[in-house]
Design a protein around this motif. Structure first.
Motif, PDB file in Angstrom:
ATOM      1  N   LYS A 221      69.088  -9.471 -19.221  1.00  0.00           N
ATOM      2  CA  LYS A 221      67.696 -10.227 -19.305  1.00  0.00           C
ATOM      3  C   LYS A 221      67.021  -9.350 -19.884  1.00  0.00           C
ATOM      4  CE  LYS A 221      68.310 -11.924 -14.545  1.00  0.00           C
ATOM      5  NZ  LYS A 221      67.635 -12.399 -13.240  1.00  0.00           N
ATOM      6  N   PRO A 222      66.044 -10.043 -20.763  1.00  0.00           N
ATOM      7  CA  PRO A 222      65.132  -9.395 -21.767  1.00  0.00           C
ATOM      8  C   PRO A 222      64.069  -8.675 -21.259  1.00  0.00           C
ATOM      9  CG  PRO A 222      64.438 -11.587 -21.347  1.00  0.00           C
ATOM     10  CD  PRO A 222      65.615 -11.650 -20.570  1.00  0.00           C
ATOM     11  N   TYR A 223      63.815  -7.498 -22.039  1.00  0.00           N
ATOM     12  CA  TYR A 223      62.593  -6.623 -21.706  1.00  0.00           C
ATOM     13  C   TYR A 223      61.638  -7.398 -22.220  1.00  0.00           C
ATOM     14  CZ  TYR A 223      59.233  -3.184 -22.354  1.00  0.00           C
ATOM     15  OH  TYR A 223      58.089  -2.184 -21.965  1.00  0.00           O
ATOM     16  N   GLN A 224      60.442  -7.378 -21.173  1.00  0.00           N
ATOM     17  CA  GLN A 224      59.109  -7.831 -21.484  1.00  0.00           C
ATOM     18  C   GLN A 224      58.225  -6.776 -20.980  1.00  0.00           C
ATOM     19  OE1 GLN A 224      57.682 -10.465 -23.154  1.00  0.00           O
ATOM     20  NE2 GLN A 224      55.831  -9.387 -22.664  1.00  0.00           N
ATOM     21  N   TYR A 225      57.111  -6.397 -21.633  1.00  0.00           N
ATOM     22  CA  TYR A 225      56.244  -5.490 -21.132  1.00  0.00           C
ATOM     23  C   TYR A 225      55.428  -6.094 -19.888  1.00  0.00           C
ATOM     24  CZ  TYR A 225      51.740  -7.372 -22.764  1.00  0.00           C
ATOM     25  OH  TYR A 225      50.730  -8.186 -23.149  1.00  0.00           O
ATOM     26  N   GLY A 226      55.306  -5.395 -18.782  1.00  0.00           N
ATOM     27  CA  GLY A 226      54.270  -5.842 -17.751  1.00  0.00           C
ATOM     28  C   GLY A 226      55.333  -6.943 -16.950  1.00  0.00           C
ATOM     29  N   ALA A 227      56.406  -7.104 -17.270  1.00  0.00           N
ATOM     30  CA  ALA A 227      57.189  -7.851 -16.301  1.00  0.00           C
ATOM     31  C   ALA A 227      57.972  -7.349 -15.233  1.00  0.00           C
ATOM     32  CB  ALA A 227      58.576  -8.607 -17.243  1.00  0.00           C
ATOM     33  N   THR A 228      57.906  -8.165 -14.122  1.00  0.00           N
ATOM     34  CA  THR A 228      58.685  -7.659 -12.662  1.00  0.00           C
ATOM     35  C   THR A 228      59.714  -8.427 -12.340  1.00  0.00           C
ATOM     36  OG1 THR A 228      56.791  -8.513 -11.642  1.00  0.00           O
ATOM     37  CG2 THR A 228      56.499  -6.196 -12.131  1.00  0.00           C
ATOM     38  N   GLY A 229      60.195  -9.389 -13.005  1.00  0.00           N
ATOM     39  CA  GLY A 229      61.280 -10.120 -12.517  1.00  0.00           C
ATOM     40  C   GLY A 229      60.986 -11.431 -12.372  1.00  0.00           C
ATOM     41  N   PRO A 230      61.696 -12.516 -12.083  1.00  0.00           N
ATOM     42  CA  PRO A 230      63.154 -12.213 -11.950  1.00  0.00           C
ATOM     43  C   PRO A 230      63.875 -12.398 -13.258  1.00  0.00           C
ATOM     44  CG  PRO A 230      62.724 -14.410 -11.216  1.00  0.00           C
ATOM     45  CD  PRO A 230      61.331 -13.728 -11.322  1.00  0.00           C
ATOM     46  N   GLY A 231      63.041 -13.036 -14.252  1.00  0.00           N
ATOM     47  CA  GLY A 231      63.822 -13.324 -15.670  1.00  0.00           C
ATOM     48  C   GLY A 231      63.693 -12.561 -16.748  1.00  0.00           C
ATOM     49  N   SER A 232      62.742 -11.402 -16.344  1.00  0.00           N
ATOM     50  CA  SER A 232      62.540 -10.191 -17.743  1.00  0.00           C
ATOM     51  C   SER A 232      61.859  -9.246 -16.721  1.00  0.00           C
ATOM     52  CB  SER A 232      61.935 -10.911 -18.508  1.00  0.00           C
ATOM     53  OG  SER A 232      60.619 -11.219 -18.047  1.00  0.00           O
ATOM     54  N   TRP A 233      62.026  -8.240 -17.506  1.00  0.00           N
ATOM     55  CA  TRP A 233      61.683  -6.832 -16.973  1.00  0.00           C
ATOM     56  C   TRP A 233      61.214  -5.695 -17.938  1.00  0.00           C
ATOM     57  CZ3 TRP A 233      62.360  -6.842 -11.393  1.00  0.00           C
ATOM     58  CH2 TRP A 233      63.383  -7.786 -11.068  1.00  0.00           C
ATOM     59  N   ASP A 234      60.221  -4.734 -17.329  1.00  0.00           N
ATOM     60  CA  ASP A 234      60.121  -3.761 -17.942  1.00  0.00           C
ATOM     61  C   ASP A 234      60.610  -2.566 -17.329  1.00  0.00           C
ATOM     62  OD1 ASP A 234      58.050  -2.867 -16.039  1.00  0.00           O
ATOM     63  OD2 ASP A 234      56.471  -3.461 -17.288  1.00  0.00           O
TER      64      ASP A 234
END
Length: 321
Positions: A221-234
């Motif tokens: 799953k991609p890294y995305q700043y500020g993300a807490t899931g479920p599709g992306s995360w930091d």
């Protein structure tokens, strides 16, 4: 007879007279230079993203505080309304033949301060009603205090929101630079927000096993700043969610996690599966998986992945949840 112009001198003059061409412009950075710049950007990103996350958490807490105070204000307002009706009834019963209109501002006014300023007029009522009147006065004062708290909480939330907007703008600019470099290097990985991840087969047990099983399911799953899931995360979003699945509540940001673990720090030479691994500066965190492996969400343009300890980079310390 004039002598010939030396060849070298003639060429130099010709070059000076030629228009500037693209060949004379600043050369594009080499792959090595681009990678070095990307490394610098990624290091900056750790700090900026954590600042953004901290501001976002502060905003959510301020907003929650405001909502709580506002809810309390509304409830107390209803209670004051009941007391107001009681006092009105007292006044009517006491002054059956008198003029109670002068008390209207006290009984029916919606502004607590106006009510307080008119409380002196209530002295005309019988002393036998003192308790009810005292309750009403206290409730009115309490309502005014709640109103002031409400405004303070609202102002705090607004200021925090303004700070958050600036942090977000800083992060967006940095992410834009990262993406441009990664695409130039042909190394931009969009990831898959619906990735099923991989199966953890390491030696973890207990709640560490649950945390790692969760983290491994996020691989790809991609890294995305500020993300807490479920599709992306930091990075900290992934670590927090993984350990939450294991029943452990961690703070949101990497700096907070490090502080939270002040009494849980362990030597990096005695790591166990599930330990939190921090980079120098404490701007990045991952989870030790055992067997010399780490699962983490790296940075913009990359995906949640499992890497070797050496590929993960320098360690500043470890915390055992």
């Amino acid at each position: 007879m004039r002598g010939r112009v030396p060849v070298a001198t003639g060429l130099a003059a010709a070059v000076l007279l030629l228009p500037m061409t693209s060949a004379q412009a600043d050369p594009k950075p080499t792959i090595a230079q681009a990678q070095a710049k990307l490394k610098t950007l990624n290091s900056k990103a750790d700090k900026i993203v954590d600042d953004y996350n901290a501001a976002n958490e502060k905003w959510k807490k301020a907003r929650k505080k405001y909502d709580s105070v506002n809810d309390d204000y509304q409830k107390q307002y209803s209670q004051v309304d009941v007391l107001r009706q009681t006092v009105v009834s007292i006044a009517v019963n006491t002054y059956q033949t008198g003029d109670v209109s002068m008390l209207g501002g006290v009984f029916y006014g919606s502004d607590p301060e106006s009510a307080l300023s008119g409380m002196a007029a209530l002295d005309q009522l019988s002393q036998g009603r003192a308790k009810q009147l005292a309750e009403y006065e206290a409730a009115i004062q309490g309502l005014k205090n709640k109103r002031d708290q409400q405004k303070a909480a609202y102002d705090e939330a607004n200021q925090t929101k303004s700070d958050l907007a600036k942090k977000k703008a800083d992060a967006e600019k940095l992410v834009k630079d990262q993406k441009a470099l990664l695409k130039r290097l042909g190394a931009y990985n969009v990831g898959n927000t619906k990735s099923a991840g991989i199966t953890y087969t390491g030696s973890a047990s207990g709640n560490a096993l649950t945390a790692l099983q969760f983290a491994y399911k996020q691989v790809g799953k991609p890294y995305q700043y500020g993300a807490t899931g479920p599709g992306s995360w930091d990075c900290s979003g992934l670590v927090q969610a993984a350990w939450r699945a294991a029943g452990v509540s961690l703070p949101r940001t990497t700096y907070e996690m490090w502080s939270w673990g002040a009494n849980r720090r362990v030597s990096t030479s005695k790591l166990q599966p599930g330990d939190l691994l921090f980079h120098p500066g404490f701007g990045h965190v991952g989870i030790y998986a055992g067997g010399g492996k780490v699962v983490h969400a790296p940075q913009t343009g990359d995906v949640v992945k499992v890497v070797s300890l050496s590929a993960y980079g320098s360690l500043a310390g470890a915390v055992r949840p």
